[in-house]
Enzyme design. Structure first.
Site, PDB file in Angstrom:
ATOM      1  N   ARG A   1      -4.706  -4.461   2.930  1.00 54.25           N
ATOM      2  CA  ARG A   1      -3.671  -4.199   3.939  1.00 54.25           C
ATOM      3  C   ARG A   1      -3.738  -2.755   4.405  1.00 54.25           C
ATOM      4  O   ARG A   1      -4.147  -2.460   5.520  1.00 54.25           O
ATOM      5  CB  ARG A   1      -2.287  -4.536   3.358  1.00 54.25           C
ATOM      6  CG  ARG A   1      -1.159  -4.614   4.400  1.00 54.25           C
ATOM      7  CD  ARG A   1      -0.582  -3.269   4.800  1.00 54.25           C
ATOM      8  NE  ARG A   1      -0.088  -2.497   3.660  1.00 54.25           N
ATOM      9  CZ  ARG A   1       0.332  -1.253   3.753  1.00 54.25           C
ATOM     10  NH1 ARG A   1       0.302  -0.619   4.925  1.00 54.25           N
ATOM     11  NH2 ARG A   1       0.744  -0.594   2.674  1.00 54.25           N
ATOM     12  N   ASP A   2      -3.391  -1.820   3.536  1.00 50.39           N
ATOM     13  CA  ASP A   2      -3.365  -0.409   3.909  1.00 50.39           C
ATOM     14  C   ASP A   2      -4.758   0.092   4.250  1.00 50.39           C
ATOM     15  O   ASP A   2      -4.940   0.952   5.111  1.00 50.39           O
ATOM     16  CB  ASP A   2      -2.775   0.402   2.753  1.00 50.39           C
ATOM     17  CG  ASP A   2      -2.211   1.743   3.188  1.00 50.39           C
ATOM     18  OD1 ASP A   2      -2.297   2.060   4.388  1.00 50.39           O
ATOM     19  OD2 ASP A   2      -1.690   2.475   2.338  1.00 50.39           O
TER      20      ASP A   2
ATOM     21  N   HIS B   1       2.098   6.149  -4.723  1.00 52.40           N
ATOM     22  CA  HIS B   1       1.199   5.692  -3.654  1.00 52.40           C
ATOM     23  C   HIS B   1       0.584   6.946  -3.036  1.00 52.40           C
ATOM     24  O   HIS B   1       1.160   7.550  -2.137  1.00 52.40           O
ATOM     25  CB  HIS B   1       2.027   4.900  -2.636  1.00 52.40           C
ATOM     26  CG  HIS B   1       1.265   4.343  -1.488  1.00 52.40           C
ATOM     27  ND1 HIS B   1       0.957   2.998  -1.390  1.00 52.40           N
ATOM     28  CD2 HIS B   1       0.770   4.903  -0.367  1.00 52.40           C
ATOM     29  CE1 HIS B   1       0.317   2.770  -0.253  1.00 52.40           C
ATOM     30  NE2 HIS B   1       0.189   3.924   0.388  1.00 52.40           N
TER      31      HIS B   1
ATOM     32  N   CYS C   1      -3.587   6.003   8.205  1.00 52.39           N
ATOM     33  CA  CYS C   1      -2.291   5.592   8.747  1.00 52.39           C
ATOM     34  C   CYS C   1      -2.379   5.634  10.268  1.00 52.39           C
ATOM     35  O   CYS C   1      -2.705   6.691  10.838  1.00 52.39           O
ATOM     36  CB  CYS C   1      -1.165   6.514   8.262  1.00 52.39           C
ATOM     37  SG  CYS C   1       0.450   6.114   8.980  1.00 52.39           S
TER      38      CYS C   1
END
Length: 335
Positions: free
Chosen positions: A49-50, A241, A274
Site C-alpha cells: 500500500r504505502d 512508522h 508520499c
C-alpha cells in the site's frame, strides 16, 4: 562510570521521564543492548500500500497480489494490502477490491487496508476485509492537503468509521501522519501529536502508529514523541512508522525498542514515499529492520531468505533499484 553519567545527562536534557529512563536502562543490563523489555517484535508490512501508492506507472494487479502472497509466505504477520480511497486521489490503488479478492489469505495473517471515510469502509466491508485503518494528520496544513478537511472534521469522520467498523466486528488501527514533521508546517509539537493519538485510542483503535511521514525524525525527537504518547496511550498499544529520507529510520527504531515499542511498520525494498510530501522517501526497508532484529536475537517470525525473494521479485517487476542496503548486500552475495 563517565559513559553512564553522559547517557543520564543526555536523557535528562531530552526531558525523558524517570519511567522512560528506567525502560531505557533495562535494555543495557546485560550484553550491552542485547536485552530489551520484550523480545517478540511485530512487523507490519506496508509495502503493497504505502510502497506502491507512489508509483507513477500503474502496477498490474497480479504483481500486487503476488507481492502480498510472497510477504505472507515469508512469515510477515500483518500485510497492509491496499487502500479503499477514491481513485481520483490515488489512482494506483483503484484495484483495491480486486486485490483483496485475489490474494491467498493465510491463517494467522492480518490483511489490513486504509479507509479514509464511510464510503471506503463500506467498500472494504463488501470485499470481506477484517481490519481497517484510519489516518488523521498531526497538522492542519497536511490534513487539508492530504484529506481535504480540518483535523476536527477528520476526527469526526474517524469516529464514525471506527464505530461502524466495530459494529461489524472489523478491527481498526489508527495512524497519526506527520507526527514528527510536516512538509508544510515544519516542526510538530509532540504533545499535539500525542493528543491526537489519544483521541484515536479513546474512540476504539486497538493500536496507534505514529508516522514520520517525511522521514525527518531523529532519535531525540522520536524519544520525545513516544514519551508524550505514553501520557495518552498505553505503551503496548503504540507502533512506529518511520520513513528513511534522512537515513535515521533504523536509529529511530532502535530508540523505540529501548523505550519498549514492539510494533514497527516497514516497506519491502524500502519502496514508497508520499504523494503529498515531495522528496519523502519510502518507509524503512523491511529487510534492514529484520537484519537488525536478527542481530539482537529478537523474535519476529520472518524468514529472511523468503523475504529477500519477495524483495527481488518486486524490484524486478517495477524495474527499480532496491533501496534496502541489507537486501542489496545479501542478494549480491547470492549472485
Amino acid at each position: 562510570m563517565s559513559a553512564a553519567i553522559t547517557v543520564l545527562k543526555l536523557q535528562q536534557r531530552l526531558g525523558l521521564s524517570s519511567a522512560c529512563r528506567a525502560s531505557l536502562a533495562r535494555t543495557t543490563q546485560q550484553r550491552g543492548l542485547q536485552i530489551f523489555a520484550a523480545d517478540q517484535i511485530t512487523i507490519v508490512e506496508v509495502g503493497p500500500r504505502d510502497g506502491l501508492q507512489n508509483e507513477q506507472t500503474q502496477v498490474p494487479t497480479q504483481v500486487k497480489v503476488e507481492l502480498i502472497n510472497r510477504l505472507a509466505e515469508a512469515g510477515v504477520g500483518a500485510v497492509e494490502a491496499t487502500s479503499f480511497v477514491s481513485p481520483k486521489w490515488v489512482p494506483q490503488l483503484a484495484d483495491s477490491a480486486e486485490v483483496m479478492s485475489s490474494i491467498v489469505k493465510l491463517p494467522g495473517v492480518r490483511y489490513p487496508v486504509l479507509t479514509p471515510n464511510m464510503k471506503g469502509l463500506e467498500r472494504a466491508a463488501a470485499a470481506g476485509v477484517k481490519e481497517v485503518a484510519v489516518f488523521p494528520a498531526a497538522t492542519e496544513a497536511f490534513s487539508m492537503k492530504n484529506l481535504n478537511a480540518s483535523i476536527p472534521n477528520i476526527l469526526a469522520c474517524c469516529r464514525e468509521v471506527v464505530a461502524a467498523a466495530r459494529d461489524q466486528d472489523i478491527a481498526v488501527r489508527g495512524y497519526v501522519s506527520c507526527a514528527l514533521g510536516c512538509p508544510y508546517q515544519g516542526k510538530v509539537n509532540p504533545q499535539e501529536a500525542a493528543k491526537l493519538a489519544g483521541n484515536l485510542y479513546d474512540m476504539g483503535c486497538y493500536e496507534v502508529s505514529m508516522g514520520d511521514t517525511i522521514g525527518v525524525a531523529t532519535p531525540a525527537s522520536t524519544a520525545k514523541l513516544f514519551q508524550a504518547c505514553q501520557e495518552h496511550v498505553p505503551l503496548q498499544k503504540l507502533a512506529a512508522h518511520m520513513h528513511d529520507t534522512y537515513g535515521q529510520a533504523l536509529a529511530n527504531i532502535l530508540t523505540c525498542l529501548q523505550m519498549g515499542i514492539t510494533v514497527f511498520d516497514t516497506s519491502i525494498a524500502g519502496l514508497g514515499g508520499c504523494p503529498f510530501a515531495m522528496g519523502a522517501t519510502g518507509n524503512v526497508a523491511t529487510e534492514d529492520v529484520v537484519y537488525m532484529l536478527n542481530g539482537f536475537g529478537l523474535n519476529h517470525g520472518i524468514n529472511l531468505d523468503k523475504l529477500l525473494a519477495a524483495s527481488s521479485f518486486i524490484t524486478g517487476a517495477l524495474g527499480k533499484q532496491n533501496n534496502s542496503r541489507a537486501a542489496t548486500a545479501m542478494l549480491a552475495a547470492q549472485a
